[in-house]
Design a protein around this motif. Structure first.
Motif, PDB file in Angstrom:
ATOM      1  N   HIS A 198      36.028  46.658  39.450  1.00  0.00           N
ATOM      2  CA  HIS A 198      35.391  46.729  38.209  1.00  0.00           C
ATOM      3  C   HIS A 198      34.617  45.609  37.914  1.00  0.00           C
ATOM      4  CE1 HIS A 198      39.297  49.399  36.692  1.00  0.00           C
ATOM      5  NE2 HIS A 198      38.438  49.902  37.739  1.00  0.00           N
ATOM      6  N   ASP A 199      33.568  45.663  36.983  1.00  0.00           N
ATOM      7  CA  ASP A 199      32.592  44.432  36.598  1.00  0.00           C
ATOM      8  C   ASP A 199      33.508  43.490  36.083  1.00  0.00           C
ATOM      9  OD1 ASP A 199      30.310  45.535  37.703  1.00  0.00           O
ATOM     10  OD2 ASP A 199      29.855  46.471  36.064  1.00  0.00           O
ATOM     11  N   THR A 200      34.637  43.632  35.546  1.00  0.00           N
ATOM     12  CA  THR A 200      35.305  42.845  34.924  1.00  0.00           C
ATOM     13  C   THR A 200      36.337  42.185  35.362  1.00  0.00           C
ATOM     14  OG1 THR A 200      36.882  44.438  33.759  1.00  0.00           O
ATOM     15  CG2 THR A 200      35.125  43.815  32.335  1.00  0.00           C
TER      16      THR A 200
ATOM     17  N   ARG B 245      28.610  34.159  39.776  1.00  0.00           N
ATOM     18  CA  ARG B 245      29.458  34.942  40.184  1.00  0.00           C
ATOM     19  C   ARG B 245      30.771  34.463  41.105  1.00  0.00           C
ATOM     20  NH1 ARG B 245      29.702  38.765  44.599  1.00  0.00           N
ATOM     21  NH2 ARG B 245      28.291  37.540  45.870  1.00  0.00           N
ATOM     22  N   ILE B 246      30.740  33.218  41.603  1.00  0.00           N
ATOM     23  CA  ILE B 246      31.377  32.273  42.439  1.00  0.00           C
ATOM     24  C   ILE B 246      31.714  31.031  42.106  1.00  0.00           C
ATOM     25  CG2 ILE B 246      32.354  32.015  44.703  1.00  0.00           C
ATOM     26  CD1 ILE B 246      30.968  34.305  45.795  1.00  0.00           C
TER      27      ILE B 246
ATOM     28  N   LYS C 292      29.856  43.000  39.349  1.00  0.00           N
ATOM     29  CA  LYS C 292      29.450  41.836  38.501  1.00  0.00           C
ATOM     30  C   LYS C 292      30.619  40.953  38.678  1.00  0.00           C
ATOM     31  CE  LYS C 292      25.650  42.975  35.727  1.00  0.00           C
ATOM     32  NZ  LYS C 292      25.764  44.665  35.291  1.00  0.00           N
ATOM     33  N   CYS C 293      31.880  41.389  39.147  1.00  0.00           N
ATOM     34  CA  CYS C 293      33.223  40.855  38.889  1.00  0.00           C
ATOM     35  C   CYS C 293      33.036  39.412  39.521  1.00  0.00           C
ATOM     36  CB  CYS C 293      34.507  41.603  39.719  1.00  0.00           C
ATOM     37  SG  CYS C 293      34.490  41.510  41.456  1.00  0.00           S
TER      38      CYS C 293
ATOM     39  N   PHE D 288      43.299  39.422  40.162  1.00  0.00           N
ATOM     40  CA  PHE D 288      44.097  39.800  41.381  1.00  0.00           C
ATOM     41  C   PHE D 288      43.760  38.417  42.262  1.00  0.00           C
ATOM     42  CE2 PHE D 288      42.812  44.227  40.487  1.00  0.00           C
ATOM     43  CZ  PHE D 288      43.906  44.684  40.468  1.00  0.00           C
ATOM     44  N   SER D 289      44.273  38.321  43.396  1.00  0.00           N
ATOM     45  CA  SER D 289      43.991  37.317  44.318  1.00  0.00           C
ATOM     46  C   SER D 289      43.756  37.795  45.702  1.00  0.00           C
ATOM     47  CB  SER D 289      45.118  36.220  44.192  1.00  0.00           C
ATOM     48  OG  SER D 289      46.094  36.709  45.101  1.00  0.00           O
TER      49      SER D 289
END
Ligand code: A3P
Length: 298
Positions: free
Chosen positions: A37-39, A192-193, A124-125, A107-108
């Motif tokens: 999901h983008d979120t 993003r990262i 976009k996560c 999550f990981s």
């Protein structure tokens, strides 16, 4: 690999990285089946880079309004229970039920960038990557494997673990390729990262907690800063606090590991107590060669 000294009797290379059988199957199922999901917020590490600490901090940041510091889930649950490894959800189950995770899902994963699901790469996560000096990762990993190893097998020697680590043939290895995969992406897409280092968080915890909260989309307000919310979170997530909680002293994860295996010393440069001069030189040389030209140093 048929070397009898190796603990991992069956280990396979997939997209340039090494995985024991069960892990490989779950990574592939995750890669093929996960719909981002983008979120979504994803915490990424190589094993023993400080995953437990990062999970605790991210969870505490996201949930700081929901809980007080007396009823906080981190006091009674191990961070790995609160922020699961996504690939572990896919062990023996190609379609895990993730409906209990509410938005934003936290999550990981240890999965290398190349093997991440396309849906993560295309969405976009946000991803937080935490890395650590390979010499500390190696020592931490050596202790960890011995802690989990059946007693009747006897401990792994440091020499064996060192050799495998240097050759890159250890879980989610080669370490350097894993780090570089995310480092390169973080340079291309910093929005993003977010790329963090264990040593830097240790040195300036408040600064990095602020940076992490901002990146995750949960910045601290001035009021919160004045009220000492950052200090509270750092204290809650500290090695001293987490490692002394009953749940982390005596509890076990569903996957079987004892919670205390994730808390050993939590320091920087513990490797000076274990590695010989030759080992240090060899590891430093590999690190220098592998990272040369990428602008990343440990
Ligand atoms: P050491 O073995 O060097 O002590 P991971 O969580 O990725 O499995 O990494 C485990 C390492 O992080 C271990 O390192 C562990 O002690 C350390 N660690 C766990 N919780 C920590 C915390 N809250 N603060 C700092 N280090 C922590």
């Amino acid at each position: 690999p048929r070397d009898k000294a190796w603990v991992l009797s069956h280990i396979y290379q997939y997209q340039g990285f090494w995985h024991p059988t069960k892990q490989l199957l779950s990574v592939i199922a995750f890669q093929q089946g996960f719909q981002a999901h983008d979120t979504d917020l994803l915490l990424v590490t190589t094993p023993k880079s400080g995953t437990t600490w990062l999970k605790a901090m991210a969870f505490a940041i996201l949930n700081r309004v929901r809980y007080t510091y007396t009823d906080h889930p981190l006091l009674t649950k191990n961070p790995h229970e609160l922020v699961p490894f996504l690939e572990q959800k896919y062990v023996d189950n190609p379609v895990p039920d993730l409906t209990s995770f509410t938005s934003p899902r936290l999550f990981s994963t240890h999965t290398p960038y190349v093997s991440l699901p396309e849906s993560i790469k295309e969405s976009k996560c946000k991803l937080v990557y935490l890395c650590r000096d390979p010499k500390d990762v190696l020592i931490s990993f050596w202790h960890f494997t011995n802690k989990l190893r059946p007693k009747n097998l006897g401990p792994n020697s440091l020499e064996d673990v060192f050799e495998r680590f240097c050759r890159g043939v250890c879980i989610y290895g080669p370490f350097w390729d894993h780090v570089l995969g995310y480092w390169k992406e973080s340079l291309e897409s910093p929005e993003r990262i977010c790329f963090l280092k264990f040593e830097e968080i240790k040195k300036e915890p408040k600064l990095h907690l602020t940076k992490l909260a901002e990146f995750l989309g949960y910045p601290f307000s001035l009021e919160e800063e004045k009220e000492g919310v950052l200090e509270e979170i750092l204290r809650l997530c500290s090695f001293e606090n987490l490692s002394n909680l009953e749940v982390n002293k005596t509890g076990k994860l569903a996957s079987g590991e004892e919670n205390n295996a994730f808390f050993r010393r939590g320091e920087v440069e513990d490797w000076v107590n274990y590695l010989t001069t030759e080992m240090i030189e060899r590891l430093d040389q590999i690190t220098e060669q592998k990272l040369q030209g990428f602008g990343l140093k440990f």
